[in-house]
Scaffold this motif. Structure first.
Motif, mmCIF file in Angstrom:
data_model
loop_
_atom_site.group_PDB
_atom_site.id
_atom_site.type_symbol
_atom_site.label_atom_id
_atom_site.label_comp_id
_atom_site.label_asym_id
_atom_site.label_seq_id
_atom_site.Cartn_x
_atom_site.Cartn_y
_atom_site.Cartn_z
ATOM 1 N N UNK A 111 0.813 -1.220 0.000
ATOM 2 C CA UNK A 111 0.000 0.000 0.000
ATOM 3 C C UNK A 111 0.845 1.269 0.000
ATOM 4 N N UNK A 112 2.106 1.147 0.365
ATOM 5 C CA UNK A 112 2.994 2.315 0.401
ATOM 6 C C UNK A 112 3.702 2.572 -0.925
ATOM 7 N N UNK A 113 3.561 1.679 -1.875
ATOM 8 C CA UNK A 113 4.366 1.776 -3.089
ATOM 9 C C UNK A 113 4.082 3.035 -3.911
ATOM 10 N N UNK A 114 2.853 3.481 -3.933
ATOM 11 C CA UNK A 114 2.549 4.687 -4.700
ATOM 12 C C UNK A 114 3.298 5.884 -4.134
ATOM 13 N N UNK A 118 8.472 7.788 -6.036
ATOM 14 C CA UNK A 118 9.397 8.857 -6.397
ATOM 15 C C UNK A 118 10.827 8.550 -5.957
ATOM 16 N N UNK A 119 11.017 7.473 -5.207
ATOM 17 C CA UNK A 119 12.353 7.085 -4.765
ATOM 18 C C UNK A 119 13.009 6.193 -5.814
ATOM 19 N N UNK A 125 14.462 -0.824 -2.548
ATOM 20 C CA UNK A 125 14.964 -2.154 -2.175
ATOM 21 C C UNK A 125 15.579 -2.132 -0.774
ATOM 22 N N UNK A 126 16.349 -1.085 -0.484
ATOM 23 C CA UNK A 126 16.974 -0.974 0.838
ATOM 24 C C UNK A 126 15.919 -0.851 1.930
ATOM 25 N N UNK A 127 14.901 -0.046 1.684
ATOM 26 C CA UNK A 127 13.835 0.129 2.672
ATOM 27 C C UNK A 127 13.077 -1.168 2.914
ATOM 28 N N UNK A 128 12.852 -1.925 1.856
ATOM 29 C CA UNK A 128 12.136 -3.195 2.011
ATOM 30 C C UNK A 128 12.914 -4.165 2.887
#
Length: 268
Positions: A111-114, A118-119, A125-128
């Motif tokens: 749900x956060x992908x939208x 902009x990243x 990938x790092x955040x995931x």
């Protein structure tokens, strides 16, 4: 990429934590609390009672703790905003909506992908990799994930302005010498009937109760106890305030360093 602001926010959080720890230690060393043995009116028991001459400034400590938590959370939020801005995103609305994601389950991450679109890909990938949802698969505990705890504490301080910690007794050491009115009373009171009491940290609170079968003449001895300033999470778990803050700072520093290293690798 330039992460000077984020490193400064992290340093400020460390300063706040060090200041809080010093204040707690100073109060503990001030002799503001002690213990007193009080014999019951029927002289068949005695209690060890807490005496607090100067109450701890829990509200002030809570405010400082909450401020440090807010700095740690904003360090992470500003981190992703800095990556987006330095990667070319200029839309103020998109930047305002951007925050460091802390997701417990895959659905939350999706749900956060939208908002995260902009990243650059390396950053997403790092955040995931850093998400709490990864912990169970890695043999860890979701409940103990420090990012998750940071998120929940930050939400608490936003809604309640400050976290009010509790001061909880942790251990009691006593070496009493009880004198009885008669030898028969002393003999009848062996073995001792002693009860440790879980009491609030306030003047007059009973820490220990000792019942006897013989009348007590006097009580002497040495008594000491340790207490811990605790913060209570929404789920009821308690942690030492300074210990938890130090762990959260260390983990935030690790997260920040991880993303900065990935940024440096991409710049090569």
């Amino acid at each position: 990429m330039d992460f000077t602001d984020q490193l400064g926010r992290l340093a400020r959080a460390h300063e706040l934590g060090a200041d809080l720890s010093a204040n707690v230690q100073a109060w503990g060393d001030s002799g503001s609390c002690s213990a007193q043995a009080v014999i019951a009116s029927d002289r068949l028991s005695w209690e060890l009672r807490l005496r607090v001459a100067q109450p701890p400034p829990l509200a002030e400590w809570g405010f400082r703790f909450g401020e440090a938590i807010n700095h740690l959370r904003s360090t992470l939020d500003n981190l992703v905003v800095a990556v987006a801005r330095q990667s070319g995103t200029e839309d103020p609305a998109r930047l305002r909506a951007l925050m460091f994601p802390i997701c417990d389950v895959p659905k939350d991450w999706r749900n956060r992908q939208k908002a995260l679109s902009c990243l650059p890909e390396w950053c997403r990938d790092a955040l995931e990799q850093l998400q709490p949802l990864q912990r169970p698969a890695q043999g860890g505990s979701l409940e103990e994930d420090l990012l998750r705890i940071l998120r929940d504490l930050d939400n608490t301080t936003k809604h309640h302005l400050q976290v009010k910690p509790e001061l909880a007794p942790q251990s009691i050491h006593h070496a009493p010498a009880v004198e009885f009115e008669t030898e028969e009373g002393a003999a009848a009171s062996v073995p001792p009937d002693t009860q440790i009491v879980v009491a609030p940290f306030e003047d007059g609170a009973v820490l220990l109760r000792h019942r006897t079968k013989g009348r007590i003449e006097s009580v002497k001895g040495n008594y000491s106890f340790t207490a811990q300033v605790q913060v209570v999470l929404a789920d009821g778990r308690t942690f030492g305030v300074t210990e938890l803050l130090a762990a959260l700072w260390e983990y935030t520093n690790m997260v920040l360093s991880f993303v900065i290293r990935r940024a440096a690798q991409e710049a090569v």
